[in-house]
Design a protein around this motif. Structure first.
Motif, short mmCIF file in Angstrom:
data_model
loop_
_atom_site.label_atom_id
_atom_site.label_comp_id
_atom_site.label_asym_id
_atom_site.label_seq_id
_atom_site.Cartn_x
_atom_site.Cartn_y
_atom_site.Cartn_z
N PHE A 10 0.85 -1.19 0.00
CA PHE A 10 0.00 0.00 0.00
C PHE A 10 0.88 1.23 0.00
O PHE A 10 1.96 1.24 0.59
N ARG A 11 0.42 2.28 -0.66
CA ARG A 11 1.14 3.55 -0.63
C ARG A 11 0.14 4.67 -0.38
O ARG A 11 -1.05 4.54 -0.63
N THR A 17 -4.47 13.43 0.53
CA THR A 17 -5.38 12.93 1.57
C THR A 17 -4.65 11.89 2.40
O THR A 17 -3.53 11.48 2.09
N ASN A 18 -5.28 11.43 3.46
CA ASN A 18 -4.68 10.41 4.31
C ASN A 18 -5.07 9.00 3.87
O ASN A 18 -4.99 8.07 4.65
N ARG A 19 -5.55 8.85 2.66
CA ARG A 19 -5.97 7.55 2.17
C ARG A 19 -4.78 6.77 1.63
O ARG A 19 -3.76 7.33 1.26
#
Length: 51
Positions: A10-11, A17-19
């Motif tokens: 995941f990156r 955003t903080n997603r």
């Protein structure tokens, strides 16, 4: 070391955003992308055929 082993699965999203998003540079991330797309298509077909 194989290609993509040092890449995270995941990156952080690039839009500030903080997603998090799947990383296609990692082989596991690529598999997760394909599995997610297939799962969404199957889910839509099942929902559409059940009246």
């Amino acid at each position: 070391m194989r290609d993509g082993d040092d890449e995270p699965v995941f990156r952080k999203c690039r839009f500030g955003t903080n997603r998090y998003e799947y990383n296609p540079a990692n082989p596991v991330g690529r598999v997760l992308i394909v599995v997610t797309v297939i799962g969404v298509i199957v889910g839509l077909v099942v929902m559409g055929s059940s009246h």
